[in-house]
Design an enzyme around this catalytic site. Sequence first.
Site, PDB file in Angstrom:
ATOM      1  N   LYS A 228      -1.398  -2.231   5.763  1.00  0.00           N
ATOM      2  CA  LYS A 228      -0.086  -1.923   5.153  1.00  0.00           C
ATOM      3  C   LYS A 228       0.171  -0.419   5.180  1.00  0.00           C
ATOM      4  O   LYS A 228       1.219   0.041   5.607  1.00  0.00           O
ATOM      5  CB  LYS A 228      -0.048  -2.388   3.674  1.00  0.00           C
ATOM      6  CG  LYS A 228      -0.289  -3.857   3.483  1.00  0.00           C
ATOM      7  CD  LYS A 228      -0.164  -4.258   2.006  1.00  0.00           C
ATOM      8  CE  LYS A 228      -1.253  -3.694   1.091  1.00  0.00           C
ATOM      9  NZ  LYS A 228      -2.597  -4.212   1.379  1.00  0.00           N
TER      10      LYS A 228
ATOM     11  N   ARG B  55       3.503  -7.520  -5.656  1.00  0.00           N
ATOM     12  CA  ARG B  55       2.346  -8.383  -5.372  1.00  0.00           C
ATOM     13  C   ARG B  55       2.147  -9.471  -6.399  1.00  0.00           C
ATOM     14  O   ARG B  55       1.066 -10.066  -6.442  1.00  0.00           O
ATOM     15  CB  ARG B  55       1.074  -7.607  -5.080  1.00  0.00           C
ATOM     16  CG  ARG B  55       0.614  -6.633  -6.057  1.00  0.00           C
ATOM     17  CD  ARG B  55       0.064  -5.466  -5.318  1.00  0.00           C
ATOM     18  NE  ARG B  55      -1.345  -5.384  -5.102  1.00  0.00           N
ATOM     19  CZ  ARG B  55      -1.874  -4.476  -4.270  1.00  0.00           C
ATOM     20  NH1 ARG B  55      -1.104  -3.681  -3.555  1.00  0.00           N
ATOM     21  NH2 ARG B  55      -3.152  -4.386  -4.135  1.00  0.00           N
TER      22      ARG B  55
ATOM     23  N   ARG C 244     -13.223   2.586   6.033  1.00  0.00           N
ATOM     24  CA  ARG C 244     -12.046   3.448   5.905  1.00  0.00           C
ATOM     25  C   ARG C 244     -12.395   4.816   5.308  1.00  0.00           C
ATOM     26  O   ARG C 244     -13.200   4.927   4.402  1.00  0.00           O
ATOM     27  CB  ARG C 244     -11.017   2.772   4.994  1.00  0.00           C
ATOM     28  CG  ARG C 244      -9.898   3.730   4.569  1.00  0.00           C
ATOM     29  CD  ARG C 244      -8.744   3.031   3.900  1.00  0.00           C
ATOM     30  NE  ARG C 244      -9.139   2.234   2.765  1.00  0.00           N
ATOM     31  CZ  ARG C 244      -8.344   1.343   2.193  1.00  0.00           C
ATOM     32  NH1 ARG C 244      -7.148   1.107   2.679  1.00  0.00           N
ATOM     33  NH2 ARG C 244      -8.781   0.661   1.167  1.00  0.00           N
TER      34      ARG C 244
ATOM     35  N   ARG D 197     -12.145   5.784  -1.039  1.00  0.00           N
ATOM     36  CA  ARG D 197     -11.642   5.244  -2.301  1.00  0.00           C
ATOM     37  C   ARG D 197     -12.749   4.625  -3.128  1.00  0.00           C
ATOM     38  O   ARG D 197     -13.627   3.964  -2.593  1.00  0.00           O
ATOM     39  CB  ARG D 197     -10.554   4.209  -2.004  1.00  0.00           C
ATOM     40  CG  ARG D 197      -9.200   4.848  -1.892  1.00  0.00           C
ATOM     41  CD  ARG D 197      -8.150   3.932  -1.342  1.00  0.00           C
ATOM     42  NE  ARG D 197      -8.070   2.633  -1.986  1.00  0.00           N
ATOM     43  CZ  ARG D 197      -7.186   1.716  -1.651  1.00  0.00           C
ATOM     44  NH1 ARG D 197      -6.300   1.956  -0.684  1.00  0.00           N
ATOM     45  NH2 ARG D 197      -7.178   0.553  -2.258  1.00  0.00           N
TER      46      ARG D 197
ATOM     47  N   ARG E 132     -10.808  -7.946  -4.906  1.00  0.00           N
ATOM     48  CA  ARG E 132      -9.411  -7.688  -4.522  1.00  0.00           C
ATOM     49  C   ARG E 132      -8.867  -8.824  -3.665  1.00  0.00           C
ATOM     50  O   ARG E 132      -7.700  -9.202  -3.776  1.00  0.00           O
ATOM     51  CB  ARG E 132      -9.309  -6.341  -3.790  1.00  0.00           C
ATOM     52  CG  ARG E 132      -9.364  -5.156  -4.763  1.00  0.00           C
ATOM     53  CD  ARG E 132      -9.813  -3.856  -4.111  1.00  0.00           C
ATOM     54  NE  ARG E 132      -8.970  -3.407  -3.028  1.00  0.00           N
ATOM     55  CZ  ARG E 132      -9.332  -2.504  -2.123  1.00  0.00           C
ATOM     56  NH1 ARG E 132     -10.529  -1.942  -2.198  1.00  0.00           N
ATOM     57  NH2 ARG E 132      -8.508  -2.150  -1.165  1.00  0.00           N
TER      58      ARG E 132
HETATM   59  P1  AP5 Z   1      -5.016   0.369   5.578  1.00  0.00           P
HETATM   60  O1  AP5 Z   1      -3.776   0.616   6.345  1.00  0.00           O
HETATM   61  O2  AP5 Z   1      -5.525   1.446   4.705  1.00  0.00           O
HETATM   62  O3  AP5 Z   1      -4.900  -1.024   4.794  1.00  0.00           O
HETATM   63  P2  AP5 Z   1      -4.038  -1.438   3.524  1.00  0.00           P
HETATM   64  O4  AP5 Z   1      -3.411  -2.757   3.808  1.00  0.00           O
HETATM   65  O5  AP5 Z   1      -3.142  -0.330   3.112  1.00  0.00           O
HETATM   66  O6  AP5 Z   1      -5.218  -1.681   2.490  1.00  0.00           O
HETATM   67  P3  AP5 Z   1      -5.413  -1.220   0.990  1.00  0.00           P
HETATM   68  O7  AP5 Z   1      -6.853  -1.285   0.696  1.00  0.00           O
HETATM   69  O8  AP5 Z   1      -4.686   0.048   0.711  1.00  0.00           O
HETATM   70  O9  AP5 Z   1      -4.680  -2.407   0.239  1.00  0.00           O
HETATM   71  P4  AP5 Z   1      -4.784  -2.814  -1.225  1.00  0.00           P
HETATM   72  O10 AP5 Z   1      -3.608  -3.694  -1.362  1.00  0.00           O
HETATM   73  O11 AP5 Z   1      -6.080  -3.394  -1.606  1.00  0.00           O
HETATM   74  O12 AP5 Z   1      -4.733  -1.411  -2.022  1.00  0.00           O
HETATM   75  P5  AP5 Z   1      -3.558  -0.642  -2.771  1.00  0.00           P
HETATM   76  O13 AP5 Z   1      -3.811   0.806  -2.610  1.00  0.00           O
HETATM   77  O14 AP5 Z   1      -2.253  -1.182  -2.432  1.00  0.00           O
HETATM   78  O15 AP5 Z   1      -6.153  -0.035   6.640  1.00  0.00           O
HETATM   79  C1  AP5 Z   1      -7.492  -0.269   6.223  1.00  0.00           C
HETATM   80  C2  AP5 Z   1      -8.472   0.328   7.250  1.00  0.00           C
HETATM   81  O16 AP5 Z   1      -8.385  -0.406   8.468  1.00  0.00           O
HETATM   82  C3  AP5 Z   1      -8.209   1.797   7.615  1.00  0.00           C
HETATM   83  O17 AP5 Z   1      -9.445   2.415   7.832  1.00  0.00           O
HETATM   84  C4  AP5 Z   1      -7.389   1.699   8.920  1.00  0.00           C
HETATM   85  O18 AP5 Z   1      -7.618   2.833   9.740  1.00  0.00           O
HETATM   86  C5  AP5 Z   1      -7.941   0.433   9.545  1.00  0.00           C
HETATM   87  N1  AP5 Z   1      -6.931  -0.358  10.256  1.00  0.00           N
HETATM   88  C6  AP5 Z   1      -5.626  -0.533   9.928  1.00  0.00           C
HETATM   89  N2  AP5 Z   1      -5.007  -1.372  10.802  1.00  0.00           N
HETATM   90  C7  AP5 Z   1      -5.977  -1.753  11.691  1.00  0.00           C
HETATM   91  C8  AP5 Z   1      -5.961  -2.626  12.841  1.00  0.00           C
HETATM   92  N3  AP5 Z   1      -4.839  -3.279  13.217  1.00  0.00           N
HETATM   93  N4  AP5 Z   1      -7.120  -2.771  13.515  1.00  0.00           N
HETATM   94  C9  AP5 Z   1      -8.272  -2.135  13.116  1.00  0.00           C
HETATM   95  N5  AP5 Z   1      -8.331  -1.293  12.055  1.00  0.00           N
HETATM   96  C10 AP5 Z   1      -7.196  -1.105  11.343  1.00  0.00           C
HETATM   97  O19 AP5 Z   1      -3.876  -1.042  -4.294  1.00  0.00           O
HETATM   98  C11 AP5 Z   1      -5.034  -0.588  -4.924  1.00  0.00           C
HETATM   99  C12 AP5 Z   1      -5.074  -1.079  -6.362  1.00  0.00           C
HETATM  100  O20 AP5 Z   1      -3.945  -0.556  -7.060  1.00  0.00           O
HETATM  101  C13 AP5 Z   1      -4.987  -2.575  -6.569  1.00  0.00           C
HETATM  102  O21 AP5 Z   1      -6.258  -3.198  -6.458  1.00  0.00           O
HETATM  103  C14 AP5 Z   1      -4.415  -2.645  -7.979  1.00  0.00           C
HETATM  104  O22 AP5 Z   1      -5.422  -2.379  -8.952  1.00  0.00           O
HETATM  105  C15 AP5 Z   1      -3.431  -1.508  -7.998  1.00  0.00           C
HETATM  106  N6  AP5 Z   1      -2.073  -1.868  -7.543  1.00  0.00           N
HETATM  107  C16 AP5 Z   1      -1.405  -1.359  -6.463  1.00  0.00           C
HETATM  108  N7  AP5 Z   1      -0.188  -1.895  -6.349  1.00  0.00           N
HETATM  109  C17 AP5 Z   1      -0.070  -2.785  -7.362  1.00  0.00           C
HETATM  110  C18 AP5 Z   1       0.962  -3.684  -7.760  1.00  0.00           C
HETATM  111  N8  AP5 Z   1       2.123  -3.769  -7.072  1.00  0.00           N
HETATM  112  N9  AP5 Z   1       0.738  -4.457  -8.843  1.00  0.00           N
HETATM  113  C19 AP5 Z   1      -0.411  -4.366  -9.565  1.00  0.00           C
HETATM  114  N10 AP5 Z   1      -1.432  -3.554  -9.239  1.00  0.00           N
HETATM  115  C20 AP5 Z   1      -1.256  -2.767  -8.138  1.00  0.00           C
HETATM  116 MG    MG Z   2      -3.008   0.925   1.422  1.00  0.00          MG
END
Ligand code: AP5
Ligand code: MG
Length: 216
Positions: free
Chosen positions: A13, A88, A127, A161, A172
């Site tokens: 994402k 989400r 990552r 992270r 997660r």
């Molecule tokens: P990356 O692009 O970083 O993946 P991502 O989908 O952004 O993953 P996240 O871990 O950020 O998602 P998340 O939903 O768990 O965390 P968030 O920060 O939103 O890619 C991952 C890796 O793979 C990278 O190294 C990249 O280089 C590589 N990659 C990417 N695409 C690739 C491909 N096609 N092929 C190979 N490699 C690839 O949320 C964190 C926390 O915040 C949550 O757990 C929760 O506690 C809280 N939170 C956030 N939003 C909310 C909400 N709306 N409601 C409630 N709690 C929330």
């Molecule tokens: Mg992310």
Amino acid sequence: MNLVVFGPPGAGKGTQARMLAEARGLVQLSTGDMLRAAVAAETEIGKQVKEAMETGQLVSDDIVIGLISDRVDEPDCANGFILDGFPRTVAQAEALDALLKGKDKALDAVIEIKVDDELLVGRITGRFTCAKCGEGYHEIFRRPEQDGVCDKCGSTEFTRREDDSEETVRSRLKVYHSQTVPLIDYYSGTSRMRTVDGSQDIADVRRQIEEALNGL
Ligand code: AP5
Ligand code: MG
Ligand code: ZN
């Protein structure tokens, strides 16, 4: 153009939202990034969400809805925004529809990045992120051109992270399946939903998203 990008942890994402924002002059709004910044700055919200974030649970709907509602009012969002990691839960999606309506805005597309669980743990544990500009990297799939130096800004400092341990990633993923997957049904009933195969490489996923948006 206002978009939602959703998918499981590690789906790509952030990677895709960042490229898309740059290419189309949109603003990337990642609730995860906003919450991590609040935790780092030890704000009131940061103190409230710290534990949930460290253990991979969702923070309360009210907190993230409040953050997004305020943020989309800022002038830089007038040309359009990409919501990365929000909504989400179904309650967040309903609140988003209501708050956009109240601001005379609408969602043009919802992009689901679909990836099977087995691929995701490796994506997340490999990552790392530039400490200065936030560019995302991966030990195998997206290494900087020059080892240890950010392609974008030249910084040599990187961060990982706290919630990227294998154990927390598994929590997660559970949370994703129980609380976020119902959004697929919520948006499938509308014409704005597009699903892309996120198991392909980064450039290919990007192509699929561009095609989906051009076909809207
Ligand atoms: P990356 O692009 O970083 O993946 P991502 O989908 O952004 O993953 P996240 O871990 O950020 O998602 P998340 O939903 O768990 O965390 P968030 O920060 O939103 O890619 C991952 C890796 O793979 C990278 O190294 C990249 O280089 C590589 N990659 C990417 N695409 C690739 C491909 N096609 N092929 C190979 N490699 C690839 O949320 C964190 C926390 O915040 C949550 O757990 C929760 O506690 C809280 N939170 C956030 N939003 C909310 C909400 N709306 N409601 C409630 N709690 C929330
Ligand atoms: Mg992310
Ligand atoms: Zn950088």
